[in-house]
Design an enzyme around this catalytic site. Structure first.
Site, PDB file in Angstrom:
ATOM      1  N   TRP A   1       0.841  -1.209   0.000  1.00 25.53           N
ATOM      2  CA  TRP A   1       0.000   0.000   0.000  1.00 25.53           C
ATOM      3  C   TRP A   1       0.867   1.245   0.000  1.00 25.53           C
ATOM      4  O   TRP A   1       0.395   2.341  -0.299  1.00 25.53           O
ATOM      5  CB  TRP A   1      -0.965   0.004   1.194  1.00 25.53           C
ATOM      6  CG  TRP A   1      -0.334   0.309   2.543  1.00 25.53           C
ATOM      7  CD1 TRP A   1       0.693  -0.371   3.116  1.00 25.53           C
ATOM      8  CD2 TRP A   1      -0.667   1.367   3.440  1.00 25.53           C
ATOM      9  NE1 TRP A   1       1.009   0.179   4.347  1.00 25.53           N
ATOM     10  CE2 TRP A   1       0.185   1.249   4.571  1.00 25.53           C
ATOM     11  CE3 TRP A   1      -1.603   2.394   3.439  1.00 25.53           C
ATOM     12  CZ2 TRP A   1       0.131   2.124   5.661  1.00 25.53           C
ATOM     13  CZ3 TRP A   1      -1.659   3.257   4.526  1.00 25.53           C
ATOM     14  CH2 TRP A   1      -0.803   3.131   5.623  1.00 25.53           C
ATOM     15  N   ASP A   2       2.148   1.083   0.288  1.00 30.45           N
ATOM     16  CA  ASP A   2       3.092   2.202   0.284  1.00 30.45           C
ATOM     17  C   ASP A   2       2.986   3.006  -1.024  1.00 30.45           C
ATOM     18  O   ASP A   2       3.109   4.226  -1.030  1.00 30.45           O
ATOM     19  CB  ASP A   2       4.539   1.692   0.373  1.00 30.45           C
ATOM     20  CG  ASP A   2       4.806   0.806   1.573  1.00 30.45           C
ATOM     21  OD1 ASP A   2       3.877   0.141   2.029  1.00 30.45           O
ATOM     22  OD2 ASP A   2       5.960   0.771   2.029  1.00 30.45           O
TER      23      ASP A   2
ATOM     24  N   GLU B   1       0.920  -1.494  13.185  1.00 32.26           N
ATOM     25  CA  GLU B   1       1.012  -2.959  13.265  1.00 32.26           C
ATOM     26  C   GLU B   1       1.382  -3.446  14.666  1.00 32.26           C
ATOM     27  O   GLU B   1       1.546  -4.644  14.878  1.00 32.26           O
ATOM     28  CB  GLU B   1       2.014  -3.473  12.230  1.00 32.26           C
ATOM     29  CG  GLU B   1       1.529  -3.275  10.803  1.00 32.26           C
ATOM     30  CD  GLU B   1       2.540  -3.707   9.743  1.00 32.26           C
ATOM     31  OE1 GLU B   1       3.727  -3.874  10.078  1.00 32.26           O
ATOM     32  OE2 GLU B   1       2.135  -3.859   8.572  1.00 32.26           O
TER      33      GLU B   1
ATOM     34  N   LYS C   1       3.313   2.139  16.264  1.00 30.75           N
ATOM     35  CA  LYS C   1       4.415   1.976  15.318  1.00 30.75           C
ATOM     36  C   LYS C   1       4.466   3.135  14.323  1.00 30.75           C
ATOM     37  O   LYS C   1       5.524   3.654  13.996  1.00 30.75           O
ATOM     38  CB  LYS C   1       4.227   0.659  14.564  1.00 30.75           C
ATOM     39  CG  LYS C   1       5.328   0.355  13.573  1.00 30.75           C
ATOM     40  CD  LYS C   1       5.078  -0.978  12.864  1.00 30.75           C
ATOM     41  CE  LYS C   1       6.187  -1.303  11.886  1.00 30.75           C
ATOM     42  NZ  LYS C   1       5.892  -2.453  11.036  1.00 30.75           N
ATOM     43  N   GLN C   2       3.306   3.518  13.797  1.00 34.23           N
ATOM     44  CA  GLN C   2       3.275   4.539  12.747  1.00 34.23           C
ATOM     45  C   GLN C   2       1.894   5.179  12.747  1.00 34.23           C
ATOM     46  O   GLN C   2       0.970   4.656  13.376  1.00 34.23           O
ATOM     47  CB  GLN C   2       3.554   3.897  11.390  1.00 34.23           C
ATOM     48  CG  GLN C   2       2.464   2.968  10.892  1.00 34.23           C
ATOM     49  CD  GLN C   2       2.962   1.979   9.850  1.00 34.23           C
ATOM     50  OE1 GLN C   2       3.483   0.926  10.195  1.00 34.23           O
ATOM     51  NE2 GLN C   2       2.791   2.319   8.583  1.00 34.23           N
TER      52      GLN C   2
HETATM   53  C1  BGC Z   1       4.856  -0.988   7.703  1.00 33.01           C
HETATM   54  C2  BGC Z   1       3.821  -1.123   6.609  1.00 33.01           C
HETATM   55  C3  BGC Z   1       4.515  -1.055   5.275  1.00 33.01           C
HETATM   56  C4  BGC Z   1       5.654  -2.061   5.175  1.00 33.01           C
HETATM   57  C5  BGC Z   1       6.462  -1.914   3.904  1.00 33.01           C
HETATM   58  C6  BGC Z   1       5.925  -2.049   7.522  1.00 33.01           C
HETATM   59  O1  BGC Z   1       6.908  -1.901   8.496  1.00 33.01           O
HETATM   60  O2  BGC Z   1       4.268  -1.139   8.965  1.00 33.01           O
HETATM   61  O3  BGC Z   1       2.874  -0.085   6.716  1.00 33.01           O
HETATM   62  O4  BGC Z   1       3.597  -1.292   4.255  1.00 33.01           O
HETATM   63  O5  BGC Z   1       6.534  -1.877   6.248  1.00 33.01           O
HETATM   64  O6  BGC Z   1       7.049  -0.652   3.840  1.00 33.01           O
END
Ligand code: BGC
Length: 771
Positions: free
Chosen positions: A357-358, A488, A601-602
């Protein structure tokens, strides 16, 4: 955090050899051209720590899933981007003594990535075990002007001896992936051939049966004169080499020019691969190294002309942003709608080089502003073409009637991720695919995209959400259980605010898009409805009910949206309460401890406020930012940029700058201690967004560009260019003024600090900065 690279505006420089950081440098100094990419492995033998990596876009292997406990619905395989044939290799020996950089004393060393020209250079002086000293220099690039070609200029000068030297350029497709689940090799040999100064290897991937033909041709020069030579030819399974014995005098320089090509069966029929490769290699050879380099550098100059960001007064920041832009364009140029942007691009194996999804959530805005609209459109069409697979993914999980669940990780549209909490639960990704369609249309004004491609995707996504929610009799609202939000560090939660919000938005946007198509081209809608069995009234009736009745957790006392149910019952510590020794927590704490903790986390709720900023007032954004950011550990590279943009919108300039530093030099300074696996390519687009959307305050509202810039006190000035609906604007921000230059012929209206201004074609506007 590391600090061994020299700050420079256009170059990345390592000026002494750090074997302990070699794998980091191999990632950072990678080169690529969207079609192929190469880690900064040495040409010569190197028995030290290294991750060998040569990648060909789109060529992958479905490595059988390896999990402890199989769960129904898991994908059968994880798609791995493949380490492909080594085309850079040149073995060197002096009177039988092999040059292995790990076995030499390195007297001096400099590795330079010249981002302006897209060239990797290395100069070094080494002492061999026998005590003999040799100077070596190498220069290589993957041509951006001709993306089938790579070229190397390799030079050797004995400093205190003369005698025999053997140069042995080779191709080797007998390579492996470090991340292979079962230790197997993924390539089978199909064909090898070798001549006096050229060689070809065709290898085929197991299962996916891609073929790649790798070819080389070389010449050798002494004192600028082309040498005549004979060679010993070697041919074995998946390998060819030519060894040339020469005499070399003390202080004399021998130059080997190696021209290589990688041609994959994605682009050329298998029967024609060898001929095509031979023609490519011969063509490069005829042109010669300097002409190839000139064309390559010119293409980079054009890219920089479009995409560069200049920062005055802060070399580290300038280097950081250019590094990010450089790596993005090395990874994806937008020429081919079958390709996408893996989180590590061509710089490592991790994340399989697959699509996340990035791309939609982070990379799209970069390509929208720095390239013609067809580039961003190709990224959308990529997902359109995978719609059938997304429907199959959903069917595998029990959904029906054309509901689509786009994968978390994919090469072909098929889901490849196999951790249940992500594969099955991190479904917000579906929302990002829909959001990208909206974002593209908002930016380009290309509403017609909905007719040909967009609406069908939006309907399939809306169908998914309509089936994924359920009605809670107790709440009398629609709820969504068992999800993982963007954060996550929480799994299997109920009513993740971001997921529920984006689901509701998707339903509404699908209906809006449908109404547009109905009006614009009713026959097209009718034909599509027939094809996909879309029962407009029944389905949209249900969508309306769900959108109107979606549960969105709010805490009135705190005035915030609740990340998910129960979140506020946690021990609500802040990151500042954490012992720095336990950070990053994902490298120190057990997984259950992370899950139980409050730490994020984000961006999660804040991801929603970033996407849908215009639907909220600043006070709401402020309260949520002040609650969630202090609890966010930013352990995804995608996190800081969202916070830069929101902090900047809130006028929190210091916070915005602090977050910016984390994203812009993430890999150069190895901030998260993981650059050796590869660079964080997708978050690099976030760095660009941090400057343009964050500091520049760029937004598109009602078809018009809005700007509300500020300048970090550490900088003297910065400037960026954006392409917008056929025009190109250059925006320069200093402490005193904002200067906007309209480089196109047509006038362009812009809203600057809430004031509408019209900038005539080929003219500029200068306004005082507002603080
Ligand atoms: C992130 C995801 C991301 C993936 C790839 C993960 O660490 O939590 O949001 O899609 O990395 O960049």
């Amino acid at each position: 955090m590391k600090n061994y690279l020299i700050h420079d505006e256009w170059k990345i420089i390592e000026d002494s050899f750090h074997p302990e950081f070699n794998k980091i440098s191999e990632s950072v100094f990678s080169i690529g051209n969207g079609r192929m990419g190469q880690r900064a492995n040495f040409e010569e033998d190197f028995s030290g720590e290294t991750l060998q990596g040569s990648y060909v876009a789109g060529v992958y292997y479905p490595d059988k899933t390896k999990v402890g406990w199989w769960k129904i619905g898991y994908p059968e395989y994880f798609a791995k981007v493949l380490n492909a044939a080594n085309w850079i290799g040149i073995q060197v020996s002096f009177d039988g003594e092999n040059l292995d950089l790990a076995q030499c004393e390195i007297e001096s060393f400099q590795r330079v990535l010249d981002m302006k020209r897209g060239v990797l250079e290395r100069e070094m002086v080494v002492k061999l075990a026998s005590g003999r000293r040799v100077a070596i220099s190498s220069c290589r690039f993957c041509s951006l002007a001709n993306d089938e070609i790579g070229a190397i200029k390799y030079q050797v000068t004995p400093l205190d001896f003369d005698g025999p030297i053997t140069l042995k350029p080779y191709l080797d497709a007998d390579v492996k992936n470090e991340d292979a689940n079962y230790g197997e090799k993924f390539w089978e040999g199909i064909h090898e051939e070798v001549e006096r100064r050229s060689g070809y290897v065709i290898a085929e991937t197991k299962k996916t049966v891609f073929q790649v033909c790798t070819g080389m041709k070389f010449e050798i020069l002494k004192a600028g004169k082309v040498l005549e030579f004979d060679s010993y030819r070697y041919k074995e399974d998946k390998k060819v080499a030519c060894a040339v014995d020469l005499e070399i005098g003390e202080g004399e320089t021998i130059t080997l020019l190696k021209y290589a090509a990688n041609i994959s069966s994605m682009n050329v029929e298998k029967e024609g691969l060898l001929t095509h490769c031979q023609q490519a290699v011969e063509g490069a050879f005829e042109l010669g190294f300097d002409a190839l380099l000139a064309a390559h550098a010119k293409t980079w100059a054009d890219k920089w002309e479009e995409a560069d960001i200049q920062i005055e007064g802060d070399v580290a920041a300038q280097q950081g942003i250019r590094f990010n832009i450089f790596q993005l364009y090395q990874t994806y140029t937008g020429e081919d709608e079958r390709l996408n942007i893996g989180p590590k691009g061509f710089t490592g194996e991790k994340y399989g080089g697959s699509t996340y999804w990035d791309t939609e959530a982070y990379c799209l805005p970069f390509y929208l502003s720095t390239a013609p609209p067809k580039v961003a459109k190709n990224l959308l069409v990529y997902r359109y073409k995978q719609l059938g697979k997304a429907i199959e993914n959903a069917e595998k999980l029990g959904f029906k009637d054309g509901a689509a669940l786009y994968p978390m990780v994919t090469m072909t549209g098929e889901e490849c991720h196999n951790e249940w909490e992500i594969t099955f639960e991190e479904i917000h990704r579906n929302g990002a695919i829909a959001y990208a369609i909206f974002d593209y249309i908002r930016y380009t004004g290309d509403q017609d995209y909905l007719v040909e491609y967009g609406l069908e995707v939006l309907i399939a996504i809306a169908r998914f959400w309509a089936q994924r929610v359920h009605f809670s009799a107790r709440k009398q609202q629609y709820v969504m259980h068992g999800v993982t939000g963007p954060n996550e560090y929480e799994n299997n939660v109920n009513n993740n605010w971001y997921t529920n919000y984006i689901a509701k938005w998707c339903l509404e946007y699908a209906m809006e898009a449908m109404n547009f198509v109905k009006e614009k081209d009713p026959a097209a809608l009718e034909a599509m409805a027939e094809r996909i069995k879309f029962y407009e009234y029944t389905e949209t009736g249900q969508w309306k009910k769900i959108a109107a009745g979606m549960y969105l957790g709010t805490d009135e006392a705190l005035g915030i949206f609740v990340q998910h149910e129960g979140f506020l019952d946690k021990d609500l510590q802040k990151v500042e309460d954490l012992d720095p020794a336990v950070r990053p927590i994902n490298q120190h704490w057990s997984w259950d401890r992370i899950l139980r903790s409050v730490f994020i986390k984000q961006a999660d709720v804040l991801q929603g406020l970033y996407f849908f900023e215009d639907q909220f007032n600043m006070e709401t954004i402020r309260r949520n930012f002040d609650f969630y950011e202090p609890r966010t550990v930013h352990e995804s590279s995608l996190s800081p940029c969202v916070h830069v943009i929101l902090a900047a919108a809130l006028g929190r300039e210091e916070k915005a700058y602090e977050m910016y530093l984390r994203t812009s030099r993430l890999d150069l300074d190895d901030y998260n201690n993981d650059t050796e696996d590869g660079c964080h390519i997708t978050s690099m687009a976030g760095t660009w967004m941090s400057v343009v959307k964050g500091f520049g305050g760029l937004r598109v509202r009602d078809g018009e560009l809005h700007l509300r810039p500020f300048i970090p006190s550490q900088w003297k000035a910065y400037s960026f260019k954006v392409q917008f609906r056929g025009a190109v604007l250059k925006v320069k921000v200093s402490h005193a003024t904002v200067d906007i230059e309209n480089l196109s012929a047509e006038p362009m209206p812009v809203t600057l600090f809430d004031q509408s201004v019209n900038i005539d074609g080929k003219s500029s506007l200068s306004e005082a900065m507002v603080s």
